[in-house]
Design a protein around this motif. Structure first.
Motif, PDB file in Angstrom:
ATOM      1  N   ALA B  55       0.837  -1.281   0.175  1.00  0.00           N
ATOM      2  CA  ALA B  55       0.039   0.050   0.031  1.00  0.00           C
ATOM      3  C   ALA B  55       0.827   1.241  -0.056  1.00  0.00           C
ATOM      4  O   ALA B  55       1.789   1.313   0.527  1.00  0.00           O
ATOM      5  N   TYR B  56       0.137   2.387  -0.626  1.00  0.00           N
ATOM      6  CA  TYR B  56       0.865   3.706  -0.789  1.00  0.00           C
ATOM      7  C   TYR B  56      -0.162   4.609  -0.236  1.00  0.00           C
ATOM      8  O   TYR B  56      -1.371   4.563  -0.882  1.00  0.00           O
ATOM      9  N   GLY B  57       0.186   5.784   0.372  1.00  0.00           N
ATOM     10  CA  GLY B  57      -0.597   6.808   0.774  1.00  0.00           C
ATOM     11  C   GLY B  57      -0.366   7.753   1.820  1.00  0.00           C
ATOM     12  O   GLY B  57       0.451   7.412   2.433  1.00  0.00           O
ATOM     13  N   PRO B  58      -0.866   8.900   1.721  1.00  0.00           N
ATOM     14  CA  PRO B  58      -1.829   9.410   0.819  1.00  0.00           C
ATOM     15  C   PRO B  58      -1.319   9.808  -0.316  1.00  0.00           C
ATOM     16  O   PRO B  58      -0.187  10.708  -0.288  1.00  0.00           O
ATOM     17  N   VAL B  59      -1.602   9.351  -1.754  1.00  0.00           N
ATOM     18  CA  VAL B  59      -1.159   9.549  -2.779  1.00  0.00           C
ATOM     19  C   VAL B  59      -2.025  10.696  -3.662  1.00  0.00           C
ATOM     20  O   VAL B  59      -3.009  10.639  -3.694  1.00  0.00           O
ATOM     21  N   GLU B  60      -1.105  11.477  -4.055  1.00  0.00           N
ATOM     22  CA  GLU B  60      -1.756  12.617  -4.890  1.00  0.00           C
ATOM     23  C   GLU B  60      -1.192  12.477  -6.361  1.00  0.00           C
ATOM     24  O   GLU B  60      -0.300  11.696  -6.616  1.00  0.00           O
ATOM     25  N   LEU B  80       6.166   7.371   0.454  1.00  0.00           N
ATOM     26  CA  LEU B  80       4.763   6.924   0.710  1.00  0.00           C
ATOM     27  C   LEU B  80       4.250   5.677   1.163  1.00  0.00           C
ATOM     28  O   LEU B  80       3.101   4.975   0.980  1.00  0.00           O
ATOM     29  N   ARG B  81       5.388   4.676   1.055  1.00  0.00           N
ATOM     30  CA  ARG B  81       5.218   3.395   1.287  1.00  0.00           C
ATOM     31  C   ARG B  81       4.491   2.982   2.704  1.00  0.00           C
ATOM     32  O   ARG B  81       5.077   3.484   3.852  1.00  0.00           O
ATOM     33  N   LEU B  82       3.561   2.326   2.795  1.00  0.00           N
ATOM     34  CA  LEU B  82       2.886   2.025   3.857  1.00  0.00           C
ATOM     35  C   LEU B  82       3.172   0.317   3.955  1.00  0.00           C
ATOM     36  O   LEU B  82       2.717  -0.023   5.342  1.00  0.00           O
ATOM     37  N   GLY B  83       3.679  -0.257   2.961  1.00  0.00           N
ATOM     38  CA  GLY B  83       3.926  -1.741   3.422  1.00  0.00           C
ATOM     39  C   GLY B  83       2.544  -2.580   2.918  1.00  0.00           C
ATOM     40  O   GLY B  83       1.643  -1.893   2.670  1.00  0.00           O
ATOM     41  N   VAL B  84       2.522  -3.687   3.804  1.00  0.00           N
ATOM     42  CA  VAL B  84       1.502  -4.671   3.485  1.00  0.00           C
ATOM     43  C   VAL B  84       0.214  -4.033   4.299  1.00  0.00           C
ATOM     44  O   VAL B  84       0.320  -3.865   5.590  1.00  0.00           O
ATOM     45  N   PRO B  85      -0.906  -3.862   3.766  1.00  0.00           N
ATOM     46  CA  PRO B  85      -1.763  -3.248   4.172  1.00  0.00           C
ATOM     47  C   PRO B  85      -2.322  -3.756   5.545  1.00  0.00           C
ATOM     48  O   PRO B  85      -2.606  -3.138   6.552  1.00  0.00           O
ATOM     49  N   GLU B  86      -2.265  -5.142   5.473  1.00  0.00           N
ATOM     50  CA  GLU B  86      -3.098  -5.706   6.898  1.00  0.00           C
ATOM     51  C   GLU B  86      -2.130  -5.559   7.957  1.00  0.00           C
ATOM     52  O   GLU B  86      -2.471  -5.833   9.259  1.00  0.00           O
ATOM     53  N   THR B  87      -0.783  -4.986   7.714  1.00  0.00           N
ATOM     54  CA  THR B  87       0.050  -4.726   9.171  1.00  0.00           C
ATOM     55  C   THR B  87       0.001  -3.522   9.508  1.00  0.00           C
ATOM     56  O   THR B  87       0.827  -3.055  10.411  1.00  0.00           O
ATOM     57  N   ILE B  88      -0.712  -2.621   8.828  1.00  0.00           N
ATOM     58  CA  ILE B  88      -1.022  -1.236   9.267  1.00  0.00           C
ATOM     59  C   ILE B  88      -1.703  -1.415  10.712  1.00  0.00           C
ATOM     60  O   ILE B  88      -2.699  -1.933  10.815  1.00  0.00           O
ATOM     61  N   PRO B  89      -1.224  -0.805  11.725  1.00  0.00           N
ATOM     62  CA  PRO B  89      -1.753  -0.882  12.914  1.00  0.00           C
ATOM     63  C   PRO B  89      -3.331  -0.812  13.079  1.00  0.00           C
ATOM     64  O   PRO B  89      -4.026  -1.485  13.646  1.00  0.00           O
TER      65      PRO B  89
END
Lengths: 155, 502
Positions: B55-60, B80-89
């Motif tokens: 995942a990446y965000g917030p992307v303009e 803007l790299r957020l990594g694997v979405p499911e690992t976002i706390p």
């Protein structure tokens, strides 16, 4: 930007006829008429009443009960700005004031440039507020700069 | 081409998702989805790589060329790299049942829906029969997610046992509470879950027709759901035996009240009906009707698929299963947090929500929409539970949590509650229609410093009359925000006093 047809009785009859046999058809009929003509003019009420076997008073009561149904054609653009609590918490009141000042109209008014401004209680954009809906397109995180850019882009 | 998932959720569009999708077109296979509900990260896009999604965000839109050059499509770009979405706390801490699919799959792909467990609940219902289906919902402990919290299984049982030539399933998608957007997210992000839930409900109670009453303020949700209905009909999911029609409201908040909604569906002014008769006995067009909130109905497929016990095992007290809590307003991490009942308000606001977006101290939190109480931080130990909130003169409503910082004027919020009630009262009962007007007048007198103590007593008395004398929850619950503002933030009502003394 929406364009509307001028009132025409035959056209209205045609729109209403599309709902023959639909149970509880009054709201769908009124939505369809407003989509074509931009509003529900008084002339529409007796036609709807006759088609749905209601009195004209009942139809008038329904049209005036719901905030969405307009009595006159709006401007070329319709801007709904949220006034509800979640948007208030992120500066919605200030955003509303800025819009009114920029357009030089109060709520429900139409600016010289043809923008009709309506207040709305919640657009479901409560996590990206203050929020608005411009000609059906959502706009979030309103601040004076974004509002000015949004209004300047209108023709 | 590499697949990149870009939300088409209205809140993502509100912050530029359409422009991001346009910037990616030609470089990637852009798949439009609903939103995961992490709105401070929207537009949040996800790239499909051999190692899973990144995942990446917030992307303009202006970020896209640089991201592409740095290896966005292999998930190696760092900006803007957020990594694997499911690992976002924020996501990792959730229990996603009702929102399991939202934001992940193409909402209008029935085959995606089936491969992610969709339609298994409906098949299960058909294999066990209507009575066992009602029994499963009853045993799951599911209660109405619109706010009233009535046990869904009991409602269905009543409709199933009621005599009638025709029966109806009505979905209340008139989600008017400020701070709530769960219904909208599902309409846009997982419409087949609602269709499946309604088909199960129809099978369970013997209804042949369903109606979804969606508010007009949700044009994207309306369009998405209408498309889903066409697809479901073409695939034979709907049609013979049970069909669904979507009807659009016309800007009346009170139509979220079930009897006003039925009046509106029948083509009249959205005025509240006196109960009894209950809609379960005499509802739409006088027929037995199961009227449920959208989230309630969309929760049913997973309950049938996984069994009542799995759902019942989650939660606290008499509040079983999960609740999609919607964090909104002045909160840093605003978004949808689905979790078992029992998480405390303080955890939600400070821990999960990260405090205020403005960085100022939290002063008040309104839970449950415009009819919900304002809670001060002193009540942050209240667990998210129907009974726990009721015990503190509040309500969880449809799960909206609106955070305010210390710049909020609570007397103005009390005034707004009454003003909202003037605008939205259906006019049928006097306490609501007249009381709201008198309420605004009385708050104005208090703020002007006129007989403050007497007018505060009068306002309290008026709230008492509205609470016990109104026909429905609009007039009946408007006293919650007013009284809570008076009880927890009395200093805001004495400002004129102080100014006069100075």
């Amino acid at each position: 930007m929406a364009t509307y047809e001028a009132w025409n009785t035959d056209r209205a009859h045609g729109v209403i006829a599309g709902f023959t046999g639909v149970p509880g058809a009054c709201l769908p009929v009124l939505h369809a008429l407003q989509a074509v003509f931009g509003c529900i003019p008084p002339e529409a009420e007796p036609l709807v009443a006759a088609a749905l076997n209601l009195s004209r008073a009942e139809v008038h009561g329904i049209v005036t009960f719901y905030h969405d149904f307009r009595r006159s054609v709006p401007g070329r653009h319709v801007l709904l700005v949220c006034r509800a609590e979640a948007c208030q918490a992120t500066g919605g009141d200030a955003a509303g004031a800025h819009v009114r000042a920029a357009l030089a109209v109060d709520w429900h008014g139409t600016s010289a440039g043809g923008v009709t401004l309506e207040p709305v209680f919640c657009l479901g954009l409560c996590a990206t507020g203050p929020a608005a809906l411009l000609d059906g397109q959502p706009v979030g995180r309103l601040n004076p700069a974004r509002i000015d850019r949004m209004l300047e882009a209108l023709t | 081409m590499t697949r990149v998932f870009v939300p088409a959720d209205a809140a993502a569009l509100a912050v530029g998702a359409e422009e991001v999708a346009a910037a990616l077109a030609g470089h990637a296979d852009v798949v439009r989805t609903g939103s995961r509900g992490l709105f401070w990260l929207e537009p949040m896009i996800e790239v499909e790589t051999p190692h899973g999604r990144i995942a990446y965000g917030p992307v303009e839109a202006s970020d896209v060329p640089g991201l592409l050059a740095d290896g966005l499509l292999t998930g190696t770009a760092q900006h803007l790299r957020l990594g694997v979405p499911e690992t976002i706390p924020f996501l990792a801490r959730q229990t996603r049942l009702t929102f399991a699919r939202c934001g992940i799959a193409d909402p209008l792909s029935l085959s995606d829906y089936r491969t992610t467990g969709g339609m298994a609940g409906l098949e299960k219902a058909r294999s066990i029969g209507p009575a066992a289906t009602v029994e499963t919902v009853l045993r799951s402990g599911l209660r109405g997610r619109g706010g009233a919290g009535f046990p869904t299984g009991i409602k269905w049982k009543t409709v199933a046992e009621a005599k009638g030539d025709r029966k109806f399933i009505v979905c209340n998608a008139d989600e008017g509470d400020s701070g709530t957007y769960a219904d909208r997210m599902l309409l846009e992000g997982d419409p087949f879950s609602l269709i499946e839930g309604m088909a199960i409900a129809g099978f369970a109670v013997g209804a042949t027709q369903g109606y979804v009453y969606t508010r007009s303020e949700y044009p994207h949700g309306i369009a998405a759901f209408d498309k889903a209905l066409v697809i479901a009909r073409a695939a034979g999911v709907l049609g013979e035996g049970f069909d669904i029609e979507q009807r659009v409201g016309a800007g009346a908040y009170v139509c979220g009240e079930e009897t006003a909604l039925l009046e509106s569906l029948e083509g009249r002014r959205g005025q509240v009906r006196a109960k009894p008769p209950l809609p379960a006995h005499k509802g739409l067009f006088g027929c037995p009707t199961a009227i449920n909130n959208l989230v309630t109905l969309a929760s049913v497929p997973a309950i049938l698929r996984d069994g009542a016990a799995a759902y019942q095992a989650i939660g606290m007290g008499r509040s079983r299963g999960t609740m999609p809590i919607q964090l909104a307003g002045n909160v840093r991490f605003a978004g949808l947090f689905e979790a078992g009942f029992g998480v405390t308000l303080g955890e939600l606001v400070n821990d999960i929500g990260g405090g205020t977006l403005s960085g100022r101290p939290v002063r008040a939190v309104q839970v449950g929409g415009p009819l919900g109480a304002y809670f001060p931080p002193a009540l942050f130990d209240t667990p998210f539970d129907y009974e726990a909130f009721a015990a503190k003169d509040g309500l969880i409503g449809h799960g909206g949590v609106v955070v305010f910082d210390d710049t909020v004027d609570m007397a103005q919020q009390a005034r707004f509650a009454m003003e909202f009630c003037i605008a939205e009262s259906c006019g049928k009962c006097t306490p609501c229609r007249i009381g709201s007007v008198r309420g605004v007048e009385t708050v104005d007198k208090i703020l002007a410093g006129t007989d403050v103590d007497a007018n505060l007593a009068l306002l309290r008395d008026l709230c008492h009359t509205m609470k016990f004398g109104s026909l429905c929850a609009l007039g009946g619950f408007i006293p919650y925000p007013v009284l809570s503002a008076m009880n927890f933030f009395p200093e805001d009502f004495h400002r004129a006093h102080r100014l006069a003394a100075e």
